[in-house]
Scaffold this active site. Structure first.
Site, PDB file in Angstrom:
ATOM      1  N   GLN A 135     -29.996   6.973  20.910  1.00 15.24           N
ATOM      2  CA  GLN A 135     -30.262   5.839  21.785  1.00 15.24           C
ATOM      3  C   GLN A 135     -29.115   5.616  22.768  1.00 15.24           C
ATOM      4  OE1 GLN A 135     -32.926   4.091  22.168  1.00 15.24           O
ATOM      5  NE2 GLN A 135     -34.170   4.504  20.361  1.00 15.24           N
ATOM      6  N   CYS A 172     -41.794   1.413  25.183  1.00 14.27           N
ATOM      7  CA  CYS A 172     -40.955   1.422  26.380  1.00 14.27           C
ATOM      8  C   CYS A 172     -41.789   1.259  27.643  1.00 14.27           C
ATOM      9  CB  CYS A 172     -40.131   2.708  26.444  1.00 14.27           C
ATOM     10  SG  CYS A 172     -41.131   4.212  26.523  1.00 14.27           S
TER      11      CYS A 172
END
Length: 448
Positions: free
Chosen positions: A277, A402
């Site tokens: 991430q 997302c």
């Protein structure tokens, strides 16, 4: 008559998905980079088409309450579309974007305030700088392959500035060439920096089409080894034509081959090719919200679909009886298994393959889940996977997304097939951009 070069004054009413202001000019949309809703602006027309126009912001005649001073001097970069919007307004914008797409699909549920950062700068733990002959180092301009030279970036770790400056100085001193895309010749293509935000360990990766001399590389080590936190200096060989940043071959120049960072007490080993991430601090916020919604009691079987390197899987495994992670990318599954071993977590298994193929197969074999977590790519979940989940009917389904549009599409389908949408929480993973991450909870509709 509208034509390029004409100056016009317009009122901005909304933003595009890319963060450009939208005004209406003679019945057609006018797109203006850097303009905010509720502003009166003067614009010079650049492009006039029958169905739309584009223009450059000349000056703000009446600013929006949300406007602030631009924090970046590299305006051509285009990476942070919301630089001139204050932090509070950004968070509300992202919440509103989520509410609007849910309502457009007929979905009505509580939408929490966007979970943001107290200090929304220097949050990226991975920087990729392009290098061109000169040498010039920076990022590509919006909608182009033109390099914008950048000496510092407010969303990258501060140490990246020092790494870039030292590497550029080394190239000049040692006459190390930059890669030329037109002739496919030269050496250095990219400078990548990976920063362990919690561990403090730093990895620098020099991406080259062809390796510089051993003498030059030795001088690079001398140049960079005193950078604070440097734990790994790697050479990545990428001789392929095209835009892919990293090649398959890595050589250790100094230090160790892996650095380690942590998320909520879990350790993760990071190589040049590792999936990880980009904003670890907000990743913890995101996953804690997913954990809160999952409400694990310790006796559940959890499916983590599109599991990547197993970050959510490892979070869940500490509070579940068993976790099964599924991911298409072989390298990510290898990292996931290594991370489980690194953390001594044994109640977890990872399967490599497409979720839409493996989940129906597991279900047919009698393997079911009490809780399912999905974290798909921007295109959302595959229809075959959704159909299997509707048949399986887990107690709780936590959807991490997302892309609000594909999220709303999939949630609407699931709500028509046995689930109830309970709540959604937007998370600001990438401050100053239009990107918004969401965690949504669906529960199984109980039979009457």
């Amino acid at each position: 008559m509208l034509k390029p070069g004409l100056l016009v004054s317009v009122s901005v009413h909304s933003l595009t998905e890319k963060g450009d202001g939208i005004a209406t000019l003679e019945g057609r949309p006018l797109y203006i980079e850097g303009a905010l809703p509720d502003e009166q602006v003067e614009v010079q027309l650049n492009l006039v088409k029958p169905n739309f126009c584009q223009g450059s912001l000349v000056r703000v005649l009446q600013p929006a309450a949300a406007r602030r001073e631009d924090f970046c001097r590299y305006t051509a970069c285009g990476g942070c579309q919301l630089r001139v919007m204050n932090d509070e307004a950004q968070l509300e914008l992202k919440r509103r974007l989520l509410v609007d797409v849910l309502q457009a699909k007929g979905l009505d549920c509580p939408v929490a305030n966007t979970l943001g950062m107290s200090e929304p700068f220097h949050y990226r733990n991975k920087a990729q700088y392009a290098v061109k002959p000169g040498p010039e180092v920076g990022f590509y301009a919006k909608h182009s392959h033109q390099l914008v030279e950048v000496d510092e970036c407010r969303v990258q770790a501060p140490v990246t500035t020092e790494v870039v400056q030292r590497t550029r100085a080394w190239m000049r001193r040692c006459a190390v060439s930059a890669y030329n895309e037109a002739t496919h010749s030269g050496s250095v293509r990219h400078i990548m920096v990976r920063d362990g935000i919690h561990s403090g360990e730093l990895m620098v990766v020099l991406v080259v089409a062809e390796a510089p001399s051993n003498e030059a590389l030795a001088q690079l080590v001398t140049e960079l080894e005193s950078v604070t936190g440097l734990a790994s200096l790697m050479l990545n060989i990428n001789a392929a034509v095209g835009n892919r940043v990293l090649g398959p071959e890595n050589r250790l120049l100094w230090g160790k081959e892996l650095i380690v960072d942590s998320l909520d007490g879990l350790e993760f080993a990071i190589s040049p090719l590792s999936f990880y991430q980009v904003n670890p601090r907000q990743t913890e916020v995101l996953y804690r919200e997913a954990m809160r919604l999952a409400k694990l009691q310790g006796n559940e079987v959890v499916f983590d679909l599109y599991c990547g390197i197993g970050t959510i899987s490892l979070f869940m495994a500490r509070h579940a009886r068993q976790v099964i992670g599924i991911e298409l990318v072989p390298e990510a599954i290898a990292d996931a298994r290594a991370n489980a071993e690194l953390n001594g977590i044994t109640n977890i298994e990872f399967h490599q393959g497409a979720a839409e193929q493996l989940v129906p197969r597991l279900y047919a074999e009698g393997v079911t889940a009490d809780v399912v977590v999905v974290d798909p790519p921007r295109k959302g979940c595959d229809a075959a996977l959704l159909a299997t989940l509707a048949e399986m009917q887990p107690e709780r389904l936590v959807y991490v997304s997302c892309n609000p549009k594909t999220l709303a599409r999939d949630l609407a389908w699931l709500c028509e097939h046995g689930f109830k949408l309970e709540q959604a929480t937007p998370v600001d993973m990438f401050p100053h951009t239009m990107h918004v991450e969401t965690v949504a909870l669906l529960t199984r509709v109980k039979d009457e």
